[in-house]
Design a protein around this motif. Structure first.
Motif, short mmCIF file in Angstrom:
data_model
loop_
_atom_site.label_atom_id
_atom_site.label_comp_id
_atom_site.label_asym_id
_atom_site.label_seq_id
_atom_site.Cartn_x
_atom_site.Cartn_y
_atom_site.Cartn_z
N ASN A 89 51.19 40.96 29.51
CA ASN A 89 50.10 40.17 30.07
C ASN A 89 50.52 38.73 30.32
OD1 ASN A 89 48.20 42.20 30.26
ND2 ASN A 89 47.35 41.84 28.22
N LYS A 90 51.40 38.19 29.47
CA LYS A 90 51.87 36.82 29.68
C LYS A 90 52.63 36.73 31.00
CE LYS A 90 54.58 33.07 27.64
NZ LYS A 90 53.53 32.08 27.89
N LEU A 91 53.51 37.70 31.27
CA LEU A 91 54.24 37.71 32.54
C LEU A 91 53.28 37.80 33.72
CD1 LEU A 91 57.28 40.09 31.86
CD2 LEU A 91 57.24 37.60 31.78
N ARG A 92 52.28 38.65 33.58
CA ARG A 92 51.31 38.82 34.67
C ARG A 92 50.48 37.56 34.91
NH1 ARG A 92 49.22 44.85 32.74
NH2 ARG A 92 50.90 46.03 33.75
N ILE A 93 50.07 36.90 33.84
CA ILE A 93 49.26 35.70 33.98
C ILE A 93 50.09 34.56 34.60
CG2 ILE A 93 48.01 33.89 32.72
CD1 ILE A 93 46.51 36.58 33.08
N GLU A 94 51.36 34.43 34.20
CA GLU A 94 52.21 33.40 34.80
C GLU A 94 52.37 33.65 36.30
OE1 GLU A 94 53.07 30.67 33.40
OE2 GLU A 94 52.19 31.29 31.50
N ASP A 147 47.44 42.57 42.35
CA ASP A 147 48.85 42.30 42.65
C ASP A 147 49.67 42.04 41.40
OD1 ASP A 147 48.38 42.62 45.32
OD2 ASP A 147 48.29 40.47 45.79
N THR A 148 49.02 41.56 40.35
CA THR A 148 49.75 41.22 39.13
C THR A 148 49.60 42.26 38.02
OG1 THR A 148 47.88 39.82 38.44
CG2 THR A 148 49.72 38.73 39.56
N GLY A 149 48.99 43.41 38.36
CA GLY A 149 48.97 44.51 37.40
C GLY A 149 47.65 44.77 36.69
N PHE A 150 46.58 44.08 37.10
CA PHE A 150 45.27 44.29 36.48
C PHE A 150 44.37 45.09 37.42
CE2 PHE A 150 46.89 40.38 34.55
CZ PHE A 150 46.69 40.63 33.21
N ASN A 151 43.90 46.25 36.99
CA ASN A 151 43.03 47.08 37.84
C ASN A 151 41.59 46.59 37.85
OD1 ASN A 151 45.12 48.85 38.57
ND2 ASN A 151 44.84 50.05 36.69
N ASP A 152 41.24 45.80 36.87
CA ASP A 152 39.87 45.31 36.72
C ASP A 152 39.88 43.79 36.77
OD1 ASP A 152 37.40 44.39 35.70
OD2 ASP A 152 37.10 46.22 34.56
N SER A 153 39.21 43.20 37.76
CA SER A 153 39.23 41.74 37.90
C SER A 153 38.50 41.04 36.75
CB SER A 153 38.59 41.33 39.24
OG SER A 153 37.26 41.80 39.34
N ASN A 154 37.50 41.71 36.18
CA ASN A 154 36.80 41.11 35.03
C ASN A 154 37.72 41.05 33.81
OD1 ASN A 154 34.33 40.72 36.37
ND2 ASN A 154 33.71 42.83 35.97
N TYR A 155 38.47 42.13 33.61
CA TYR A 155 39.43 42.15 32.51
C TYR A 155 40.51 41.09 32.73
CZ TYR A 155 43.10 43.83 29.35
OH TYR A 155 44.07 43.91 28.38
N PHE A 156 40.96 40.98 33.99
CA PHE A 156 41.94 39.95 34.35
C PHE A 156 41.42 38.56 33.99
CE2 PHE A 156 42.84 36.84 37.82
CZ PHE A 156 44.14 36.50 37.44
N SER A 157 40.18 38.29 34.32
CA SER A 157 39.59 36.97 34.03
C SER A 157 39.53 36.70 32.53
CB SER A 157 38.18 36.88 34.64
OG SER A 157 38.25 36.94 36.05
N ARG A 158 39.20 37.75 31.75
CA ARG A 158 39.14 37.57 30.29
C ARG A 158 40.53 37.27 29.72
NH1 ARG A 158 35.88 42.21 30.40
NH2 ARG A 158 37.52 43.46 29.39
N ILE A 159 41.53 38.01 30.18
CA ILE A 159 42.90 37.79 29.70
C ILE A 159 43.39 36.41 30.13
CG2 ILE A 159 45.29 38.57 29.83
CD1 ILE A 159 43.46 40.36 28.18
N PHE A 160 43.08 36.03 31.37
CA PHE A 160 43.47 34.72 31.88
C PHE A 160 42.86 33.61 31.01
CE2 PHE A 160 43.67 31.04 34.58
CZ PHE A 160 44.80 31.23 35.37
N MET A 161 41.59 33.77 30.69
CA MET A 161 40.89 32.78 29.85
C MET A 161 41.55 32.70 28.47
SD MET A 161 38.23 30.66 29.52
CE MET A 161 36.88 31.13 30.61
N ASN A 162 41.95 33.84 27.92
CA ASN A 162 42.58 33.85 26.60
C ASN A 162 43.90 33.08 26.60
OD1 ASN A 162 40.52 35.41 25.53
ND2 ASN A 162 41.59 37.35 25.81
N PHE A 163 44.68 33.24 27.66
CA PHE A 163 45.99 32.59 27.74
C PHE A 163 45.89 31.13 28.17
CE2 PHE A 163 47.83 36.88 27.78
CZ PHE A 163 48.99 36.69 27.04
N VAL A 164 45.06 30.85 29.14
CA VAL A 164 45.05 29.54 29.78
C VAL A 164 43.94 28.63 29.27
CG1 VAL A 164 45.09 28.35 32.03
CG2 VAL A 164 46.04 30.66 31.83
N GLY A 165 42.84 29.22 28.82
CA GLY A 165 41.73 28.42 28.30
C GLY A 165 40.65 28.13 29.32
N ILE A 166 40.90 28.46 30.57
CA ILE A 166 39.90 28.30 31.64
C ILE A 166 39.94 29.55 32.51
CG2 ILE A 166 39.91 25.77 31.71
CD1 ILE A 166 41.86 25.90 34.02
#
Length: 304
Positions: free
Chosen positions: A246-251, A270-289
């Motif tokens: 997930n770190k590679l995908r978020i970067e 494009d970065t490996g997440f099939n669900d945009s909501n899940y992507f947003s949650r993971i992004f928030m966890n890593f980046v804080g926004i």
């Protein structure tokens, strides 16, 4: 945004590559590069072989696994002798191999090619590889082989070798700095069996992270159980496998958000997440926004 402090490294790698007409590939044996975003972005183009011959050979799964096994063999050779050497892969490509060493531990290599210092031996390996393959054609492979070769003879060029050793030293210093900042990337000695498992897992993840990767798939590639792979990965890299992927995908997603107008849902796919909501949650966890907020803050630097 603040200028990437590793941008000069990227520019220098590009300069060396173009000046000598060589391909540079950085092999990270312990997964330290993704721990620093600027470093990861700067060297991303140099983390995998992209020449037509290697891409063709690795299109077959068995040959791809054979390529992964070369990583372990290369590291073992570096551990026996830390000096740079010229090596030939199972597919006949010759490269300079320059060890990256930190505190007497091999943490990676800089592989530079593509050369052919023994044409007959190279052709024999290509022929043997294709003969044992169901999908690789010898004539096609040989044509791509000659197309991918370096057009100049730099195999014994003192200046090129000195330059590469300097770059290796820079990577070693960078690794030590990241170690100091994070304190989570282990640099201790481990068994060769663990090395093989970890290197194969890291290499496969780096080249396939935009696609779906399962623990079962990785453990099959590494020839070990799911639990054994997970234990080694967490202890050696400092995070679990899913977090690392997930770190590679978020970067990767950050780059898209900063430099394109692609929709967030498309970036997620494009970065490996099939669900945009899940992507947003993971992004928030890593980046804080959220991805939307990240784009709002940083994209104006590109499109203003």
């Amino acid at each position: 945004m603040m200028e990437n402090r590793y941008q000069k490294l990227s520019s220098y790698l590009n300069y060396v590559s173009k000046h000598f007409n060589v391909q540079i590939c950085i092999k990270d044996y312990c997964g330290f590069i993704p721990f620093h975003r600027d470093l990861s972005n700067a060297v991303q183009p140099f983390l995998a072989h992209s020449n037509p011959f290697c891409s063709y050979i690795k299109s077959e799964q068995k040959s791809y696994y054979d390529c992964l096994s070369m990583i372990t063999k290369t590291k073992k050779k570096c551990e026996r002798n830390c000096n740079p050497f010229i090596g030939m892969c199972h597919a006949g490509i010759s490269e300079y191999v320059i060890p990256i060493k930190s505190q007497n531990t091999i943490i990676g290599t800089i592989n530079v090619g593509c050369f052919s210092h023994d044409e007959l031996k190279s052709k024999h390996r290509i022929q043997r590889l294709c003969k044992n393959s169901k999908s690789l054609d010898y004539r096609t492979a040989l044509k791509l082989f000659y197309k991918s070769l370096n057009s100049n003879d730099y195999l014994n060029d003192f200046f090129l070798l000195s330059t590469l050793e300097l770059i290796a030293e820079y990577f070693a210093l960078t690794y030590n700095h990241i170690q100091f900042e994070n304190g989570s990337i282990s640099h201790k000695h481990y068994s060769s069996n663990e090395d093989t498992i970890l290197f194969n897992a890291l290499s496969y993840i780096r080249e396939n992270y935009p696609s779906k990767i399962t623990i079962r798939e990785l453990s099959s590639i590494c020839n070990c159980s799911d639990s054994h792979l997970s234990h080694i990965f967490k202890r050696r890299v400092g995070v679990n496998i899913i977090t690392y992927i997930n770190k590679l995908r978020i970067e990767d997603a950050k780059i898209h958000l900063e430099s394109s107008n692609i929709s967030i849902s498309e970036i997620a796919l494009d970065t490996g997440f099939n669900d945009s909501n899940y992507f947003s949650r993971i992004f928030m966890n890593f980046v804080g926004i959220s991805p939307k907020e990240y784009r709002r803050r940083f994209q104006h630097n590109v499109y203003q």
